[in-house]
Design a protein around this motif. Structure first.
Motif, PDB file in Angstrom:
ATOM      1  N   ASP A   6      24.649  29.959 -16.288  1.00 58.20           N
ATOM      2  CA  ASP A   6      24.287  29.133 -15.132  1.00 58.20           C
ATOM      3  C   ASP A   6      25.428  28.146 -14.896  1.00 58.20           C
ATOM      4  O   ASP A   6      25.601  27.184 -15.638  1.00 58.20           O
ATOM      5  CB  ASP A   6      22.975  28.396 -15.398  1.00 58.20           C
ATOM      6  CG  ASP A   6      22.402  27.760 -14.142  1.00 58.20           C
ATOM      7  OD1 ASP A   6      23.143  27.585 -13.161  1.00 58.20           O
ATOM      8  OD2 ASP A   6      21.200  27.420 -14.150  1.00 58.20           O
ATOM      9  N   THR A 225      21.937  27.769 -10.441  1.00 59.93           N
ATOM     10  CA  THR A 225      20.592  27.393  -9.991  1.00 59.93           C
ATOM     11  C   THR A 225      20.558  26.055  -9.265  1.00 59.93           C
ATOM     12  O   THR A 225      19.660  25.805  -8.470  1.00 59.93           O
ATOM     13  CB  THR A 225      19.613  27.295 -11.175  1.00 59.93           C
ATOM     14  OG1 THR A 225      20.059  26.292 -12.085  1.00 59.93           O
ATOM     15  CG2 THR A 225      19.488  28.642 -11.882  1.00 59.93           C
ATOM     16  N   ASN A 240      13.266  23.315 -10.270  1.00 58.60           N
ATOM     17  CA  ASN A 240      14.008  24.514 -10.642  1.00 58.60           C
ATOM     18  C   ASN A 240      14.684  24.337 -12.001  1.00 58.60           C
ATOM     19  O   ASN A 240      15.028  23.219 -12.396  1.00 58.60           O
ATOM     20  CB  ASN A 240      15.068  24.790  -9.573  1.00 58.60           C
ATOM     21  CG  ASN A 240      15.661  26.176  -9.666  1.00 58.60           C
ATOM     22  OD1 ASN A 240      15.080  27.067 -10.288  1.00 58.60           O
ATOM     23  ND2 ASN A 240      16.810  26.370  -9.041  1.00 58.60           N
ATOM     24  N   SER A 242      17.091  26.973 -15.147  1.00 59.84           N
ATOM     25  CA  SER A 242      17.908  28.180 -15.313  1.00 59.84           C
ATOM     26  C   SER A 242      17.102  29.453 -15.497  1.00 59.84           C
ATOM     27  O   SER A 242      17.670  30.552 -15.439  1.00 59.84           O
ATOM     28  CB  SER A 242      18.862  27.998 -16.492  1.00 59.84           C
ATOM     29  OG  SER A 242      19.718  26.898 -16.287  1.00 59.84           O
ATOM     30  N   SER A 244      15.347  30.736 -13.430  1.00 64.48           N
ATOM     31  CA  SER A 244      15.343  31.458 -12.154  1.00 64.48           C
ATOM     32  C   SER A 244      16.577  32.342 -11.975  1.00 64.48           C
ATOM     33  O   SER A 244      16.659  33.094 -11.003  1.00 64.48           O
ATOM     34  CB  SER A 244      15.239  30.476 -10.981  1.00 64.48           C
ATOM     35  OG  SER A 244      16.385  29.658 -10.891  1.00 64.48           O
TER      36      SER A 244
END
Length: 281
Positions: A6, A225, A240, A242, A244
């Motif tokens: 990420d 992200t 949100n 990581s 995702s």
């Protein structure tokens, strides 16, 4: 298990203060083996470096031990002053930022750039002031030999011109949360920049971005992200993190008609090139 990097998070944001350790353990279990923690002002930049160095925020108790980080090689800290924070910044902050950039955990200067977007009745900081801080931080990056992480919103032309004039191609970097046209993407690619692709790409309404992802070389894409911001489709309004990344990688794979394994393999390599760290864990 697929491995993810990420390239843009804000785990130095106070919204993670209460459960940061749990989040970090969870993203590790989800296959996110590296992440960059991006500063947005001097204080958040310092928090990011402290997370990278010791796994804790000074004085907040956000992370009680380094256990969650002990097997996380290559953690990246990025320090900088976001354009929307330039109105509160001082020249002295730039001096301290340049000193902070000497820390071995710091792998880039950011996020820096321009943001001309007007929110309701709230005007962004003065454009000239934003441009001054942008130029000065690119110069810090060049002196330090570090890449830059660029925030650019409603300011494509000015962003490109300043990057060109300040010779940012000498250090390279990434256009975070890319949102412009395929034509503008080509201009940034010619400067040697990567494009950061995040949760917005999963939204069917993001037609321009989705076309960019189809067209540009996969070797110039990195995944991000922007945690805790910009959750993917179906998670709007949520904080949100990581976890995702698999959804984002899956959408990139679908748009390009390639396997998710290929997306992960190439974007991992790209992220390591961006931050100039070893691909090996």
């Amino acid at each position: 298990m697929l491995n993810f990097f990420d390239t843009h998070t804000h785990y130095n944001d106070p919204r993670f203060a209460e459960d940061l350790q749990e989040v970090l353990l969870a993203i590790r279990e989800a296959g996110v083996l590296r992440e960059a923690v991006i500063g947005y002002d001097l204080a958040s930049s310092i928090r990011g470096v402290r997370l990278a160095e010791s796994g804790s925020w000074d004085g907040t108790g956000a992370l009680q031990s380094v256990e969650a980080w002990s097997d996380r090689p290559g953690h990246v800290a990025v320090v900088g002053i976001h354009p929307l924070h330039t109105g509160d910044a001082e020249e002295e902050d730039l001096i301290r930022l340049e000193i902070l950039a000497e820390d071995p955990t710091v792998k880039a200067i950011g996020e820096i750039g321009l943001d001309y977007h007007k929110k309701e009745n709230l005007d962004p900081p003065d454009r000239e002031l934003q441009q001054q801080f942008f130029r000065k931080q690119i110069r810090i990056a060049r002196r330090a030999g570090l890449p830059v992480v660029i925030h650019s919103r409603d300011a494509a032309q000015d962003t490109a011109v300043i990057l060109e004039e300040e010779k940012a191609d000498e250090v390279g970097g990434v256009i975070h949360c890319y949102s412009y046209s395929p034509e503008m993407a080509d201009r940034f690619l010619k400067l040697g920049f990567f494009l950061g692709i995040g949760g917005v790409v999963t939204r069917p309404s993001a037609k321009k971005l989705r076309e960019v992802v189809r067209q540009i070389p996969l070797e110039r894409i990195v995944l991000e992200t922007d945690a805790p911001y910009l959750p993917p489709e179906g998670h709007q309004g949520e904080r949100n993190d990581s976890r995702s990344l698999p959804q984002i990688a899956g959408e990139v794979a679908r748009l390009r008609n390639i396997s998710m394994e290929e997306v992960c393999r190439v974007t991992w390599k790209n992220a390591c090139r961006l931050y100039r760290i070893s691909e090996e864990l």
